[in-house]
Design a protein around this motif. Structure first.
Motif, PDB file in Angstrom:
ATOM      1  N   ALA A  82     -27.281  -9.993  -5.262  1.00  0.00           N
ATOM      2  CA  ALA A  82     -27.561  -9.547  -6.563  1.00  0.00           C
ATOM      3  C   ALA A  82     -28.248  -8.281  -6.420  1.00  0.00           C
ATOM      4  CB  ALA A  82     -28.581 -10.579  -7.326  1.00  0.00           C
ATOM      5  N   ALA A  83     -29.105  -7.907  -5.324  1.00  0.00           N
ATOM      6  CA  ALA A  83     -29.677  -6.652  -4.934  1.00  0.00           C
ATOM      7  C   ALA A  83     -28.839  -5.523  -4.869  1.00  0.00           C
ATOM      8  CB  ALA A  83     -30.668  -7.043  -3.774  1.00  0.00           C
ATOM      9  N   LEU A  84     -27.479  -6.011  -4.039  1.00  0.00           N
ATOM     10  CA  LEU A  84     -26.606  -4.624  -3.819  1.00  0.00           C
ATOM     11  C   LEU A  84     -25.789  -4.436  -5.024  1.00  0.00           C
ATOM     12  CD1 LEU A  84     -25.576  -5.129  -0.179  1.00  0.00           C
ATOM     13  CD2 LEU A  84     -26.939  -3.454  -1.226  1.00  0.00           C
ATOM     14  N   VAL A  85     -25.484  -5.535  -6.055  1.00  0.00           N
ATOM     15  CA  VAL A  85     -24.925  -5.399  -7.282  1.00  0.00           C
ATOM     16  C   VAL A  85     -25.592  -4.338  -7.961  1.00  0.00           C
ATOM     17  CG1 VAL A  85     -24.202  -6.516  -9.431  1.00  0.00           C
ATOM     18  CG2 VAL A  85     -23.668  -7.461  -7.254  1.00  0.00           C
ATOM     19  N   VAL A  86     -27.124  -4.781  -8.053  1.00  0.00           N
ATOM     20  CA  VAL A  86     -27.942  -3.547  -8.885  1.00  0.00           C
ATOM     21  C   VAL A  86     -27.661  -2.357  -8.299  1.00  0.00           C
ATOM     22  CG1 VAL A  86     -30.334  -3.170  -9.350  1.00  0.00           C
ATOM     23  CG2 VAL A  86     -29.415  -5.396  -9.637  1.00  0.00           C
ATOM     24  N   ALA A  87     -27.644  -2.399  -7.061  1.00  0.00           N
ATOM     25  CA  ALA A  87     -27.763  -0.953  -6.177  1.00  0.00           C
ATOM     26  C   ALA A  87     -26.379  -0.186  -6.585  1.00  0.00           C
ATOM     27  CB  ALA A  87     -27.702  -1.096  -4.867  1.00  0.00           C
ATOM     28  N   GLY A  88     -25.399  -1.006  -6.759  1.00  0.00           N
ATOM     29  CA  GLY A  88     -24.125  -0.391  -6.998  1.00  0.00           C
ATOM     30  C   GLY A  88     -24.048   0.186  -8.608  1.00  0.00           C
ATOM     31  N   ALA A  89     -24.637  -0.634  -9.414  1.00  0.00           N
ATOM     32  CA  ALA A  89     -25.018  -0.153 -10.852  1.00  0.00           C
ATOM     33  C   ALA A  89     -25.528   1.005 -10.749  1.00  0.00           C
ATOM     34  CB  ALA A  89     -25.693  -1.260 -11.742  1.00  0.00           C
ATOM     35  N   GLY A  90     -26.691   1.178 -10.160  1.00  0.00           N
ATOM     36  CA  GLY A  90     -27.458   2.432 -10.079  1.00  0.00           C
ATOM     37  C   GLY A  90     -26.615   3.401  -9.564  1.00  0.00           C
ATOM     38  N   LEU A  91     -25.824   3.412  -8.479  1.00  0.00           N
ATOM     39  CA  LEU A  91     -25.038   4.635  -8.113  1.00  0.00           C
ATOM     40  C   LEU A  91     -24.003   4.981  -9.172  1.00  0.00           C
ATOM     41  CD1 LEU A  91     -24.038   3.663  -4.436  1.00  0.00           C
ATOM     42  CD2 LEU A  91     -25.359   5.595  -5.213  1.00  0.00           C
ATOM     43  N   ALA A  92     -23.529   4.122 -10.008  1.00  0.00           N
ATOM     44  CA  ALA A  92     -22.619   4.375 -11.043  1.00  0.00           C
ATOM     45  C   ALA A  92     -23.162   5.213 -12.125  1.00  0.00           C
ATOM     46  CB  ALA A  92     -22.143   3.150 -11.813  1.00  0.00           C
ATOM     47  N   ILE A  93     -24.471   4.908 -12.343  1.00  0.00           N
ATOM     48  CA  ILE A  93     -25.348   5.572 -13.302  1.00  0.00           C
ATOM     49  C   ILE A  93     -25.635   7.203 -12.788  1.00  0.00           C
ATOM     50  CG2 ILE A  93     -27.632   5.746 -14.508  1.00  0.00           C
ATOM     51  CD1 ILE A  93     -27.672   2.702 -14.729  1.00  0.00           C
ATOM     52  N   VAL A  94     -26.034   7.280 -11.485  1.00  0.00           N
ATOM     53  CA  VAL A  94     -26.123   8.333 -10.731  1.00  0.00           C
ATOM     54  C   VAL A  94     -24.980   9.544 -11.050  1.00  0.00           C
ATOM     55  CG1 VAL A  94     -26.561   9.624  -8.621  1.00  0.00           C
ATOM     56  CG2 VAL A  94     -27.996   7.615  -9.156  1.00  0.00           C
TER      57      VAL A  94
END
Length: 397
Positions: A82-94
């Motif tokens: 879940a942590a790296l899924v959240v990290a991936g979502a953050g990169l998409a927002i960036v």
């Protein structure tokens, strides 16, 4: 009670942890390699870049703080996925923010940092379990896999920069990779390698955690990790930009210089385990600190770009082992490992995360190269504190 694991389960568990380290490094360096492009696209000053990066630091500290409750709720494997899924979502927002506004980038970096920070804690604690179970120094090799991920990410970032691929599409593709791959790998940890929680009340855990923060050895190990993490974090966020602004390199060349740095770190971590098992933690840490000092000084003060580029090799080699060796040293006593690892990890992560924005704010006034002198001073402090990593006599076999 310790869970018994068959050898195939241990291999699957170990493989899942290595994948987490690799993907975490790949995601982080994908962002770092594109910082100059984001700066140019949004027309930000050096001070503004530092403030934007602060979003990553705040999010990561929040993730660091929430990691243990998340593990308790989801289990180690699901929490890691879940942590790296959240990290991936953050990169998409960036990526989306790179074509819209700095505020969106800050939000994305906060989300990315939360995922990265919580994952970092979980995978390091899992790594400490691997090391104890196998009976060999393993954390440097695990951190080498993180560095391998950063090398790959840096190369991909440099290629994306050279080919003119927009940040939006580049980071979007990295986000998809994290979201798809990590949950699959994490299933092995969730189902086969979740250790049973110790029978302690929340009051006992709180008391143990507070006690760890006042132990002299823990604080000294924390200084080692603080200095080395500051040196690593500053390179992660500022090396590409310092190469461009301080030594006149192109954006693509700056990304390549960062790739050289993480390649050196990878080599140091691959070689680190056998060297530590042969010579001991303290001599290796002392040599590491001295090597990092030489590299930092040459990068800061050399007037020749070629020398500055070469200097990132000893800088990377020297900082490679500080964090993993500190984690191993803090976990020497299994009965107190959780509280001590948490304490030193917090010190290391705070330096890794809070240090780069500080460098940016200082660099806005005196230049990035001059701001890196603070990093050099902290590496000296880390070298002086290295004896704290020696295994206590009472715990030696």
């Amino acid at each position: 009670m310790t869970i018994r694991r068959t050898q195939p389960t241990t291999r699957a568990w170990l493989g899942a942890v290595f994948i987490a380290f690799i993907l975490s490094g790949f995601g982080l360096s994908s962002w770092v390699a594109r910082i100059p492009a984001v700066r140019d696209d949004l027309q930000l000053s050096t001070g503004s870049v530092g403030l934007v990066i602060l979003g990553l630091s705040i999010g990561s500290i929040a993730g660091l703080t929430m990691a243990n409750p998340i593990v308790t709720w989801l289990g180690a494997g699901r929490a890691m996925g879940a942590a790296l899924v959240v990290a991936g979502a953050g990169l998409a927002i960036v990526g989306a923010g790179s074509v819209s506004s700095p505020a969106v980038v800050v939000v994305g970096l906060f989300v990315f940092g939360f995922g990265q920070g919580s994952c970092d804690v979980i995978m390091n604690l899992e790594g400490a379990l691997v090391e104890r179970e196998i009976g060999r120094t393993m954390l440097p090799l695990m951190h080498a896999s993180f560095s391998l991920g950063t090398v790959t990410g840096a190369v991909a970032g440099a290629a994306a920069s050279k080919l003119g691929i927009p940040v939006l599409w580049h980071l979007g593709a990295v986000a998809v990779l994290l979201v798809v791959v990590m949950p699959i790998a994490a299933r092995f940890v969730a189902r086969r390698a979740v250790p049973e929680a110790p029978s302690m009340t929340w009051k006992d855990k709180t008391r143990s955690a507070i006690r760890a923060w006042i132990e002299a050895r823990v604080l000294l190990i924390g200084i080692v990790m603080l200095g080395m993490s500051f040196a690593e974090g500053s390179a992660s966020d500022w090396l590409a930009l310092a190469s461009v602004d301080g030594h006149g390199l192109t954006n693509t060349a700056g990304a390549i210089v960062f790739g050289v740095f993480v390649s050196a770190m990878t080599i140091g971590r691959i070689a680190g385990g056998p060297l530590i098992d042969k010579f001991g933690r303290v001599p290796v840490l002392r040599v590491s600190a001295a090597t990092a000092m030489v590299g930092l000084a040459a990068f800061i003060f050399s007037p020749w770009p070629a020398v500055a580029v070469a200097a990132v090799v000893p800088w990377g080699l020297g900082t490679a082992l500080g964090f993993p060796v500190g984690m191993s040293a803090a976990a020497d006593d299994p009965q107190k490992a959780a509280a001590r690892v948490s304490a030193v990890a917090t010190m290391g992560y705070l330096a890794f995360l809070a240090g780069p924005p500080l460098i940016g704010l200082i660099g806005a006034h005196i230049g990035l190269l001059n701001a890196l002198i603070l990093v050099l001073a902290l590496v000296v402090a880390a070298g002086l504190a290295a004896p704290a990593a020696r295994r206590p006599e009472s715990l030696k076999a």
